[in-house]
Motif scaffolding. Sequence first.
Motif, short mmCIF file in Angstrom:
data_model
loop_
_atom_site.label_atom_id
_atom_site.label_comp_id
_atom_site.label_asym_id
_atom_site.label_seq_id
_atom_site.Cartn_x
_atom_site.Cartn_y
_atom_site.Cartn_z
N VAL A 8 0.85 -1.19 0.00
CA VAL A 8 0.00 0.00 0.00
C VAL A 8 0.88 1.24 0.00
O VAL A 8 1.84 1.31 0.75
CB VAL A 8 -0.90 0.03 1.26
CG1 VAL A 8 -1.74 1.29 1.31
CG2 VAL A 8 -1.77 -1.19 1.33
N ARG A 9 0.53 2.20 -0.84
CA ARG A 9 1.24 3.48 -0.83
C ARG A 9 0.42 4.47 0.00
O ARG A 9 -0.79 4.55 -0.13
CB ARG A 9 1.41 4.02 -2.24
CG ARG A 9 2.33 3.20 -3.08
CD ARG A 9 2.66 3.95 -4.37
NE ARG A 9 3.56 3.19 -5.18
CZ ARG A 9 4.87 3.16 -5.03
NH1 ARG A 9 5.43 3.85 -4.07
NH2 ARG A 9 5.63 2.44 -5.82
N MET A 10 1.12 5.22 0.86
CA MET A 10 0.45 6.26 1.64
C MET A 10 1.44 7.34 2.01
O MET A 10 2.66 7.15 1.90
CB MET A 10 -0.22 5.68 2.90
CG MET A 10 0.71 5.22 3.98
SD MET A 10 -0.12 4.70 5.51
CE MET A 10 -1.01 3.28 4.99
N ASP A 11 0.93 8.45 2.43
CA ASP A 11 1.74 9.57 2.86
C ASP A 11 2.68 9.12 3.98
O ASP A 11 2.28 8.39 4.89
CB ASP A 11 0.81 10.69 3.35
CG ASP A 11 1.57 11.88 3.87
OD1 ASP A 11 2.01 12.70 3.04
OD2 ASP A 11 1.71 11.98 5.11
N LYS A 15 1.88 7.20 7.55
CA LYS A 15 2.44 5.87 7.87
C LYS A 15 3.11 5.88 9.23
O LYS A 15 2.92 4.97 10.04
CB LYS A 15 3.42 5.41 6.81
CG LYS A 15 3.95 4.00 7.10
CD LYS A 15 4.97 3.57 6.11
CE LYS A 15 5.48 2.17 6.37
NZ LYS A 15 5.84 1.84 7.73
N LYS A 16 3.89 6.92 9.51
CA LYS A 16 4.57 7.01 10.82
C LYS A 16 3.55 7.08 11.95
O LYS A 16 3.70 6.42 12.98
CB LYS A 16 5.49 8.23 10.85
CG LYS A 16 6.74 8.06 10.02
CD LYS A 16 7.60 9.31 10.06
CE LYS A 16 8.82 9.13 9.15
NZ LYS A 16 9.66 10.33 9.10
N GLN A 17 2.49 7.89 11.75
CA GLN A 17 1.45 7.99 12.77
C GLN A 17 0.73 6.66 12.96
O GLN A 17 0.44 6.25 14.09
CB GLN A 17 0.45 9.09 12.39
CG GLN A 17 1.03 10.48 12.41
CD GLN A 17 0.09 11.52 11.82
OE1 GLN A 17 -0.77 11.20 10.99
NE2 GLN A 17 0.26 12.77 12.24
N PHE A 18 0.43 5.98 11.83
CA PHE A 18 -0.26 4.69 11.88
C PHE A 18 0.61 3.66 12.60
O PHE A 18 0.13 2.92 13.47
CB PHE A 18 -0.60 4.24 10.47
CG PHE A 18 -1.40 2.96 10.40
CD1 PHE A 18 -2.70 2.91 10.87
CD2 PHE A 18 -0.85 1.82 9.86
CE1 PHE A 18 -3.44 1.73 10.80
CE2 PHE A 18 -1.58 0.64 9.78
CZ PHE A 18 -2.88 0.60 10.25
N ASP A 19 1.91 3.60 12.23
CA ASP A 19 2.83 2.65 12.88
C ASP A 19 2.89 2.90 14.38
O ASP A 19 2.88 1.95 15.17
CB ASP A 19 4.24 2.78 12.28
CG ASP A 19 4.36 2.16 10.89
OD1 ASP A 19 3.52 1.32 10.54
OD2 ASP A 19 5.30 2.54 10.16
N GLN A 20 2.94 4.18 14.79
CA GLN A 20 3.04 4.50 16.21
C GLN A 20 1.77 4.08 16.95
O GLN A 20 1.83 3.49 18.02
CB GLN A 20 3.29 5.99 16.41
CG GLN A 20 3.44 6.39 17.88
CD GLN A 20 4.56 5.66 18.59
OE1 GLN A 20 5.70 5.67 18.14
NE2 GLN A 20 4.25 4.99 19.70
#
Length: 99
Positions: A8-11, A15-20
């Motif tokens: 998946v491509r995303m901003d 991605k950093k916020q989602f991973d955290q």
Amino acid sequence: MAQATFSVRMDETLKKQFDQLCSDFGMNASTAINVFARAVVRERKIPFEIASPQPEITRGKAMQAFTALRAQSAENFPESMSLDEINEEIRKARAGEES
């Protein structure tokens, strides 16, 4: 069960916020995506509302718009035009020609 890769491509910031956030939940992004996919398959729907920011177009609103256009055309177009002249105007409008 065989495994497949899902890319998946995303901003980058998203991605950093989602991973955290996933880490805060005690899982990684891959596990979170799997949880989402399982919920979609199980419930046979996206498990949250997806809505358009566009206003809802109802039959009533469409009829109001049609009535307004009809009134405008009655004011702006002479009744003495023949059907051939009207069709020629329509042809010109579709072709992008000036009247």
